[in-house]
Write a protein that holds these residues in place. Structure first.
Motif, mmCIF file in Angstrom:
data_model
loop_
_atom_site.group_PDB
_atom_site.id
_atom_site.type_symbol
_atom_site.label_atom_id
_atom_site.label_comp_id
_atom_site.label_asym_id
_atom_site.label_seq_id
_atom_site.Cartn_x
_atom_site.Cartn_y
_atom_site.Cartn_z
ATOM 1 N N GLU A 114 23.883 2.858 -32.331
ATOM 2 C CA GLU A 114 23.865 2.219 -33.640
ATOM 3 C C GLU A 114 23.128 0.890 -33.546
ATOM 4 O OE1 GLU A 114 24.677 3.678 -36.276
ATOM 5 O OE2 GLU A 114 25.923 5.357 -35.575
ATOM 6 N N ILE A 115 22.776 0.332 -34.695
ATOM 7 C CA ILE A 115 21.968 -0.896 -34.700
ATOM 8 C C ILE A 115 22.731 -2.082 -34.117
ATOM 9 C CG2 ILE A 115 20.596 -0.121 -36.667
ATOM 10 C CD1 ILE A 115 22.256 -2.075 -38.398
ATOM 11 N N THR A 116 24.048 -1.985 -34.046
ATOM 12 C CA THR A 116 24.857 -3.076 -33.495
ATOM 13 C C THR A 116 24.994 -3.006 -31.970
ATOM 14 O OG1 THR A 116 26.814 -1.735 -33.965
ATOM 15 C CG2 THR A 116 26.205 -3.394 -35.604
ATOM 16 N N ASP A 117 24.539 -1.928 -31.363
ATOM 17 C CA ASP A 117 24.654 -1.785 -29.912
ATOM 18 C C ASP A 117 23.658 -2.691 -29.189
ATOM 19 O OD1 ASP A 117 26.718 0.138 -29.822
ATOM 20 O OD2 ASP A 117 25.296 1.743 -30.265
ATOM 21 N N ARG A 118 24.051 -3.117 -28.003
ATOM 22 C CA ARG A 118 23.207 -4.001 -27.202
ATOM 23 C C ARG A 118 22.011 -3.236 -26.649
ATOM 24 N NH1 ARG A 118 22.708 -5.835 -21.789
ATOM 25 N NH2 ARG A 118 24.152 -4.211 -21.098
ATOM 26 N N THR A 119 20.846 -3.819 -26.772
ATOM 27 C CA THR A 119 19.649 -3.208 -26.190
ATOM 28 C C THR A 119 19.600 -3.502 -24.696
ATOM 29 O OG1 THR A 119 18.325 -5.160 -26.747
ATOM 30 C CG2 THR A 119 18.349 -3.352 -28.345
ATOM 31 N N ASN A 120 18.988 -2.575 -23.960
ATOM 32 C CA ASN A 120 18.887 -2.745 -22.510
ATOM 33 C C ASN A 120 17.809 -1.800 -21.976
ATOM 34 O OD1 ASN A 120 19.526 -3.617 -19.869
ATOM 35 N ND2 ASN A 120 20.951 -1.912 -19.586
ATOM 36 N N PRO A 121 16.545 -2.082 -22.300
ATOM 37 C CA PRO A 121 15.461 -1.162 -21.917
ATOM 38 C C PRO A 121 15.331 -1.006 -20.406
ATOM 39 C CG PRO A 121 14.588 -3.229 -22.766
ATOM 40 C CD PRO A 121 16.051 -3.249 -23.035
ATOM 41 N N ILE A 122 14.921 0.198 -19.987
ATOM 42 C CA ILE A 122 14.825 0.497 -18.555
ATOM 43 C C ILE A 122 13.387 0.739 -18.104
ATOM 44 C CG2 ILE A 122 17.180 1.385 -18.388
ATOM 45 C CD1 ILE A 122 16.050 4.223 -18.553
ATOM 46 N N ASN A 123 12.419 0.543 -18.995
ATOM 47 C CA ASN A 123 11.015 0.638 -18.586
ATOM 48 C C ASN A 123 10.204 -0.414 -19.343
ATOM 49 O OD1 ASN A 123 10.314 1.842 -21.155
ATOM 50 N ND2 ASN A 123 11.064 3.795 -20.353
ATOM 51 N N GLN A 124 8.970 -0.593 -18.935
ATOM 52 C CA GLN A 124 8.140 -1.670 -19.485
ATOM 53 C C GLN A 124 7.823 -1.456 -20.966
ATOM 54 O OE1 GLN A 124 7.272 -4.576 -18.188
ATOM 55 N NE2 GLN A 124 8.360 -4.126 -16.278
ATOM 56 N N TYR A 125 7.600 -0.224 -21.353
ATOM 57 C CA TYR A 125 7.336 0.054 -22.763
ATOM 58 C C TYR A 125 8.527 -0.377 -23.618
ATOM 59 C CZ TYR A 125 7.179 2.707 -27.111
ATOM 60 O OH TYR A 125 7.242 3.069 -28.433
ATOM 61 N N GLY A 126 9.731 0.075 -23.238
ATOM 62 C CA GLY A 126 10.926 -0.284 -23.989
ATOM 63 C C GLY A 126 11.151 -1.786 -24.012
ATOM 64 N N LEU A 127 10.895 -2.436 -22.887
ATOM 65 C CA LEU A 127 11.067 -3.883 -22.810
ATOM 66 C C LEU A 127 10.104 -4.602 -23.757
ATOM 67 C CD1 LEU A 127 12.411 -6.303 -21.399
ATOM 68 C CD2 LEU A 127 10.624 -6.168 -19.654
ATOM 69 N N SER A 128 8.864 -4.148 -23.794
ATOM 70 C CA SER A 128 7.872 -4.794 -24.662
ATOM 71 C C SER A 128 8.231 -4.624 -26.136
ATOM 72 C CB SER A 128 6.466 -4.238 -24.389
ATOM 73 O OG SER A 128 6.335 -2.899 -24.839
ATOM 74 N N LYS A 129 8.761 -3.463 -26.497
ATOM 75 C CA LYS A 129 9.157 -3.237 -27.893
ATOM 76 C C LYS A 129 10.411 -4.034 -28.252
ATOM 77 C CE LYS A 129 7.473 -0.906 -30.499
ATOM 78 N NZ LYS A 129 6.411 -1.256 -31.498
ATOM 79 N N ARG A 130 11.339 -4.151 -27.314
ATOM 80 C CA ARG A 130 12.531 -4.968 -27.553
ATOM 81 C C ARG A 130 12.138 -6.436 -27.758
ATOM 82 N NH1 ARG A 130 16.537 -6.769 -23.984
ATOM 83 N NH2 ARG A 130 14.778 -7.699 -22.841
ATOM 84 N N ASP A 131 11.224 -6.915 -26.930
ATOM 85 C CA ASP A 131 10.774 -8.300 -27.063
ATOM 86 C C ASP A 131 10.032 -8.502 -28.388
ATOM 87 O OD1 ASP A 131 11.905 -8.760 -24.627
ATOM 88 O OD2 ASP A 131 10.021 -8.873 -23.507
ATOM 89 N N GLY A 132 9.313 -7.476 -28.817
ATOM 90 C CA GLY A 132 8.665 -7.540 -30.123
ATOM 91 C C GLY A 132 9.690 -7.637 -31.250
ATOM 92 N N GLU A 133 10.759 -6.855 -31.145
ATOM 93 C CA GLU A 133 11.836 -6.926 -32.134
ATOM 94 C C GLU A 133 12.372 -8.350 -32.253
ATOM 95 O OE1 GLU A 133 13.937 -2.499 -31.768
ATOM 96 O OE2 GLU A 133 15.111 -4.315 -31.513
ATOM 97 N N ASN A 134 12.627 -8.978 -31.118
ATOM 98 C CA ASN A 134 13.216 -10.311 -31.119
ATOM 99 C C ASN A 134 12.305 -11.324 -31.803
ATOM 100 O OD1 ASN A 134 15.526 -9.416 -29.823
ATOM 101 N ND2 ASN A 134 14.768 -9.934 -27.773
ATOM 102 N N ILE A 135 11.012 -11.157 -31.664
ATOM 103 C CA ILE A 135 10.057 -12.036 -32.340
ATOM 104 C C ILE A 135 10.115 -11.811 -33.846
ATOM 105 C CG2 ILE A 135 7.598 -12.537 -32.643
ATOM 106 C CD1 ILE A 135 7.288 -11.774 -29.634
#
Length: 282
Positions: A114-135
């Motif tokens: 769900e949208i309230t769950d904590r993100t925790n990407p396990i690869n570089q693609y996921g990490l880059s998209k998570r960081d994009g979300e935060n921006i």
């Protein structure tokens, strides 16, 4: 309203443009030469000169494998490029819809994320998209729409790969322990427009109804094609890859329900329509 669509040469951006054209909405669809996401000057000058009311940011580095060995290039597009757009949205009061991914989660457990769950990407693609979300969340008027397993007529995807492989091989090995939801860009595009036209800002999950494994999806594709291809299920551990991929990519749709947005057709129905579209295009 004038909408700027990034990534129009990709699957989702292409179908977003097709949909907006169909409903008579003015839109801009720059190619990389006109607006290079990795170039701050290119991004900011294009947006300043064209002054859109809204931006649907579909453009991204999406090659999960190559992201692991081209980390800087991936982040230039997915992180820096997103920051350049966000800066413009702040300066010119532009609404932004950012398309994100199920890969922002680590794939643990079995329940839908769900949208309230904590993100925790396990690869570089996921990490880059998570960081994009935060921006993007630094904006007042933003939408983040996470989706999964996208397929469409204008690009590479798992279904198109299966179709090609079935022409060469009678037996194919496919992983059966990664779960998600195939999402047809033709179905997702009108939902993105519906969300953009609202003032219900925030984060959403969106995909075609139902969950399956890649193995299930391959079986369905060959059933529709009638190829008689033999599919052997294998585990992710048996599939040679240098990239960690989340096993549980199920996304919960509560965010759509509580805000009154449309849910999409079942994934099997979507796959059937897509394969028919592939045939018509060819």
């Amino acid at each position: 309203m004038t909408v700027l669509i990034t990534g129009v040469t990709g699957q989702l951006g292409y179908d977003v443009a097709r949909y907006l054209r169909g409903v008579g909405c003015d839109f801009l669809s720059p190619n990389r030469n006109e607006m290079d996401l990795s170039d701050e000057g290119s991004v900011k000058s294009y947006i300043m000169e064209n002054n859109p009311d809204s931006i649907i940011h579909c453009g991204a580095w999406t090659d999960v494998n190559k992201a692991e060995v081209n980390v800087n290039l991936c982040r230039q597009v997915n992180v820096d490029g997103t920051r350049f757009i966000v800066d413009c949205c702040k300066d010119y009061d532009i609404t932004m819809l950012y398309v994100s991914t199920d890969y922002v989660f680590d794939g643990s457990g079995v329940r839908p994320w769900e949208i309230t769950d904590r993100t925790n990407p396990i690869n570089q693609y996921g990490l880059s998209k998570r960081d994009g979300e935060n921006i993007v969340r630094s904006l007042k008027k933003y939408f983040i729409v996470r989706t999964s397993w996208v397929f469409g007529i204008n690009g590479k995807n798992f279904i198109a790969t299966m179709v090609d492989l079935s022409k060469k091989f009678k037996t194919i090995r496919v992983v059966d322990d990664q779960f998600g939801s195939p999402t047809y860009s033709v179905d997702l595009a009108p939902l993105l427009w519906q969300i953009l036209c609202s003032e219900k800002y925030g984060t959403y999950h969106a995909h075609n109804e139902g969950f399956c494994t890649w193995y299930d999806l391959a079986i369905e594709v060959f059933k529709i094609l009638g190829t008689g291809t033999n599919v052997i299920p294998i585990s992710s551990n048996d599939y040679r890859s240098d990239v960690k991929r989340p096993l549980n990519c199920r996304l919960g749709l509560q965010s759509l329900e509580v805000n009154g947005f449309d849910r999409l057709p079942n994934w099997k129905d979507a796959v059937n329509r897509y394969i028919k579209e592939m045939t018509l295009v060819k």
